[in-house]
Scaffold this active site. Structure first.
Site, PDB file in Angstrom:
ATOM      1  N   PRO A 137       0.351  18.214  28.952  1.00  0.00           N
ATOM      2  CA  PRO A 137      -0.262  16.748  29.168  1.00  0.00           C
ATOM      3  C   PRO A 137       0.453  16.406  30.398  1.00  0.00           C
ATOM      4  O   PRO A 137       1.639  16.150  30.013  1.00  0.00           O
ATOM      5  CB  PRO A 137      -0.684  16.135  28.265  1.00  0.00           C
ATOM      6  N   ASP A 138      -0.122  15.009  31.163  1.00  0.00           N
ATOM      7  CA  ASP A 138       0.731  14.091  31.714  1.00  0.00           C
ATOM      8  C   ASP A 138       0.645  13.162  30.868  1.00  0.00           C
ATOM      9  O   ASP A 138       0.246  12.986  29.741  1.00  0.00           O
ATOM     10  CB  ASP A 138       0.153  13.960  33.020  1.00  0.00           C
ATOM     11  N   PHE A 139       1.333  12.168  31.015  1.00  0.00           N
ATOM     12  CA  PHE A 139       1.325  11.051  30.586  1.00  0.00           C
ATOM     13  C   PHE A 139       0.348   9.471  30.740  1.00  0.00           C
ATOM     14  O   PHE A 139      -0.149   9.100  29.626  1.00  0.00           O
ATOM     15  CB  PHE A 139       2.447  10.239  31.453  1.00  0.00           C
ATOM     16  N   ARG A 140      -0.282  10.009  31.948  1.00  0.00           N
ATOM     17  CA  ARG A 140      -1.069   8.405  32.305  1.00  0.00           C
ATOM     18  C   ARG A 140      -2.953   8.942  32.272  1.00  0.00           C
ATOM     19  O   ARG A 140      -3.475   7.767  32.246  1.00  0.00           O
ATOM     20  CB  ARG A 140       0.050   7.492  33.454  1.00  0.00           C
ATOM     21  N   HIS A 158      14.461  12.069  35.429  1.00  0.00           N
ATOM     22  CA  HIS A 158      15.086  11.569  34.286  1.00  0.00           C
ATOM     23  C   HIS A 158      15.486  12.825  33.222  1.00  0.00           C
ATOM     24  O   HIS A 158      14.734  12.145  32.092  1.00  0.00           O
ATOM     25  CB  HIS A 158      13.237  11.105  33.638  1.00  0.00           C
ATOM     26  N   GLN A 177      10.600  14.656  38.262  1.00  0.00           N
ATOM     27  CA  GLN A 177      10.185  13.459  36.886  1.00  0.00           C
ATOM     28  C   GLN A 177      10.753  14.337  35.627  1.00  0.00           C
ATOM     29  O   GLN A 177      10.334  13.614  34.476  1.00  0.00           O
ATOM     30  CB  GLN A 177       9.853  12.045  37.433  1.00  0.00           C
ATOM     31  N   ASN A 178      10.602  15.850  35.651  1.00  0.00           N
ATOM     32  CA  ASN A 178       9.809  16.721  34.279  1.00  0.00           C
ATOM     33  C   ASN A 178      11.035  16.398  33.623  1.00  0.00           C
ATOM     34  O   ASN A 178      12.087  16.725  34.281  1.00  0.00           O
ATOM     35  CB  ASN A 178       8.893  17.354  34.587  1.00  0.00           C
ATOM     36  N   ASP A 238      10.416  19.068  31.346  1.00  0.00           N
ATOM     37  CA  ASP A 238      10.023  20.585  30.237  1.00  0.00           C
ATOM     38  C   ASP A 238      10.623  21.714  30.605  1.00  0.00           C
ATOM     39  O   ASP A 238      10.533  22.708  30.280  1.00  0.00           O
ATOM     40  CB  ASP A 238       8.295  20.764  30.619  1.00  0.00           C
TER      41      ASP A 238
HETATM   42  P1  OAD Z   1       1.426  11.020  35.436  1.00  0.00           P
HETATM   43  O1  OAD Z   1       1.128  10.556  34.196  1.00  0.00           O
HETATM   44  O2  OAD Z   1       2.303   8.990  34.890  1.00  0.00           O
HETATM   45  O3  OAD Z   1       1.140  11.068  36.647  1.00  0.00           O
HETATM   46  C1  OAD Z   1       0.780  12.016  36.541  1.00  0.00           C
HETATM   47  C2  OAD Z   1      -0.233  12.301  37.821  1.00  0.00           C
HETATM   48  O4  OAD Z   1      -0.647  13.457  38.168  1.00  0.00           O
HETATM   49  C3  OAD Z   1      -1.290  11.676  37.727  1.00  0.00           C
HETATM   50  O5  OAD Z   1      -1.648  10.336  39.402  1.00  0.00           O
HETATM   51  C4  OAD Z   1      -2.339  12.203  37.664  1.00  0.00           C
HETATM   52  O6  OAD Z   1      -3.610  12.101  38.539  1.00  0.00           O
HETATM   53  C5  OAD Z   1      -1.713  13.521  38.492  1.00  0.00           C
HETATM   54  N1  OAD Z   1      -2.223  15.307  37.941  1.00  0.00           N
HETATM   55  C6  OAD Z   1      -2.802  15.535  36.623  1.00  0.00           C
HETATM   56  N2  OAD Z   1      -3.160  16.745  36.284  1.00  0.00           N
HETATM   57  C7  OAD Z   1      -3.371  17.097  37.532  1.00  0.00           C
HETATM   58  C8  OAD Z   1      -3.806  18.422  38.690  1.00  0.00           C
HETATM   59  N3  OAD Z   1      -4.542  19.283  37.295  1.00  0.00           N
HETATM   60  N4  OAD Z   1      -4.182  18.302  39.790  1.00  0.00           N
HETATM   61  C9  OAD Z   1      -3.844  17.327  40.698  1.00  0.00           C
HETATM   62  N5  OAD Z   1      -3.197  15.788  40.239  1.00  0.00           N
HETATM   63  C10 OAD Z   1      -2.365  16.213  38.600  1.00  0.00           C
HETATM   64  O7  OAD Z   1       3.095  11.041  35.223  1.00  0.00           O
HETATM   65  P2  OAD Z   1       4.444  10.946  36.228  1.00  0.00           P
HETATM   66  O8  OAD Z   1       3.990  10.160  37.463  1.00  0.00           O
HETATM   67  O9  OAD Z   1       5.781  11.912  36.139  1.00  0.00           O
HETATM   68  O10 OAD Z   1       9.202   9.400  32.241  1.00  0.00           O
HETATM   69  O11 OAD Z   1       5.559   9.866  35.344  1.00  0.00           O
HETATM   70  C11 OAD Z   1       6.559   9.091  35.382  1.00  0.00           C
HETATM   71  C12 OAD Z   1       7.557   9.153  33.831  1.00  0.00           C
HETATM   72  O12 OAD Z   1       6.126   8.161  33.531  1.00  0.00           O
HETATM   73  C13 OAD Z   1       7.621  10.304  33.203  1.00  0.00           C
HETATM   74  O13 OAD Z   1       8.655  10.917  33.724  1.00  0.00           O
HETATM   75  C14 OAD Z   1       7.843   9.767  31.846  1.00  0.00           C
HETATM   76  C15 OAD Z   1       6.527   8.430  32.323  1.00  0.00           C
HETATM   77  O14 OAD Z   1       7.356   7.540  30.862  1.00  0.00           O
HETATM   78  C16 OAD Z   1      10.036   9.954  30.909  1.00  0.00           C
HETATM   79  O15 OAD Z   1      10.004  10.926  30.588  1.00  0.00           O
HETATM   80  C17 OAD Z   1      11.164   9.573  30.477  1.00  0.00           C
END
Ligand code: OAD
Length: 334
Positions: A94-97, A188, A168-169, A171
């Site tokens: 899963p992503d973060f936001r 990160h 930033q990943n 994993d």
């Molecule tokens: P976010 O979760 O903030 O953003 C992920 C982005 O990817 C979002 O805009 C989603 O819509 C998009 N996304 C997800 N799945 C997708 C897909 N299948 N196709 C296209 N787009 C997709 O994650 P990051 O930007 O990486 O810090 O977050 C930045 C940092 O915030 C991370 O490195 C983490 C967190 O706090 C640490 O781990 C220290």
């Protein structure tokens, strides 16, 4: 004077900024100044042996097909990638936001005062357990594999057009896909190494893996220490690795920037997207338009708002790399 300082401290722009009396996070004008000086110096050899040459697209509003044609014709040879958690969602992480599925919406079991506390250094000092529970999930070996997006970046590297990937990943899927270490900046941090938070003794990631898998908090082995060992993941309140700040000298040499799977919400990483020349095309592969693509769009931006796998596949079709990409994936997964 500035020029002499740059030559003296090249590769460590943070020291340079500090010597100039600037705090990095509040020093955009200083960085711009350095960038301008470096633009004048753009004919110097890159670390990959190529000669840096400014690329300027002559196409007013380039399409993905136009950019693919420039790569095929050998006019774009230095591609910089900026990546975030969205490139790993096709691998099942899963992503973060993202509302609902993102990590920050699913932390209720940890009773955190706020979601980001899981990566907050002060919070970790008081209670490291939530972070290590999350780390245990990420450690599940063999569970997560690199996907077509990671392999696409690997293919860019194999074709010798990848200048650098900034991710930033945490994993480790970029390494698993075979993207060479010298082309990878894990902005990160990484689980590959770890540090005792009391005596700063360095550990290999494997040294603490077993404890984490046993749901224990890893402690320093030094007889008089017993401090908590933290994987070298950059928490809120910590400096990014020095290598990250090389972007100040590297981005002015990029001929194409590809931003993939990031909400561009976390700085200083997000700010990098504004450091490529305005005449250089920027591509965004993301579900939604984000960061400077939204707030300061440029005529040479190409935005594919949608699923990242479909976008990468479309780009590869224009590049005529689809077959090769699928063969590379098959080879790496067999
Ligand atoms: P976010 O979760 O903030 O953003 C992920 C982005 O990817 C979002 O805009 C989603 O819509 C998009 N996304 C997800 N799945 C997708 C897909 N299948 N196709 C296209 N787009 C997709 O994650 P990051 O930007 O990486 O810090 O977050 C930045 C940092 O915030 C991370 O490195 C983490 C967190 O706090 C640490 O781990 C220290």
């Amino acid at each position: 004077m500035l020029r002499r300082l740059i030559i003296a401290i090249r590769g460590d722009p943070v020291s340079l900024l500090h010597r100039l009396g600037h705090n990095v996070s509040r020093s955009v004008p200083a960085i711009c100044l350095i960038n301008r000086t470096l633009y004048a110096d753009c004919q110097r050899p890159l670390r990959n042996g190529k000669v840096g040459r400014l690329y300027s697209t002559s196409i007013q509003h380039p399409s993905l097909r136009d950019i693919a044609a420039e790569i095929k014709a050998g006019r774009i040879t230095n591609v910089v990638i900026m990546a975030g958690a969205g490139i790993s969602t096709p691998s099942g992480i899963p992503d973060f936001r993202t509302p609902g599925t993102g990590l920050y919406d699913n932390l209720s079991k940890y009773n955190l005062p706020y979601a980001e506390a899981i990566f907050d250094l002060d919070y970790f000092s008081g209670d490291p357990k939530p972070f290590f529970t999350l780390a245990k999930d990420l450690y599940h070996e063999g569970c997560y594999r690199p996907n077509i997006v990671h392999h696409f970046v690997r293919l860019l590297s194999d074709k010798d057009v990848l200048q650098k990937m900034y991710t930033q990943n945490i994993d480790g899927l970029e390494r698993a896909a075979g993207i060479p270490e010298d082309k990878l900046v894990e902005a990160h941090g990484t689980f590959a190494t770890a540090t005792c938070q009391k005596c700063w003794k360095k550990y290999d990631g494997d040294d603490i893996k077993e404890a984490i898998l046993q749901s224990e908090v890893p402690h320093c082995q030094h007889p008089s220490c017993n401090g908590v060992i933290k994987p070298d993941i950059v928490f809120f309140g910590e400096q990014l690795p020095g290598q990250f700040y090389n972007f100040v000298t590297e981005l002015p040499l990029a001929q194409l920037l590809v931003v993939m799977g990031t909400s561009l919400e976390v700085h200083p990483f997000a700010g990098m997207a504004s450091y490529v020349s305005r005449s250089v095309p920027r591509i965004l592969f993301n579900k939604e338009v984000a960061g400077s693509f939204l707030h300061e769009p440029r005529p040479s931006d190409v935005i594919l708002a949608g699923d990242i796998v479909a976008s990468v596949e479309e780009f590869c079709r224009h590049l005529r790399w689809s077959k090769e990409l699928h063969e590379l994936m098959k080879r790496d997964t067999s």
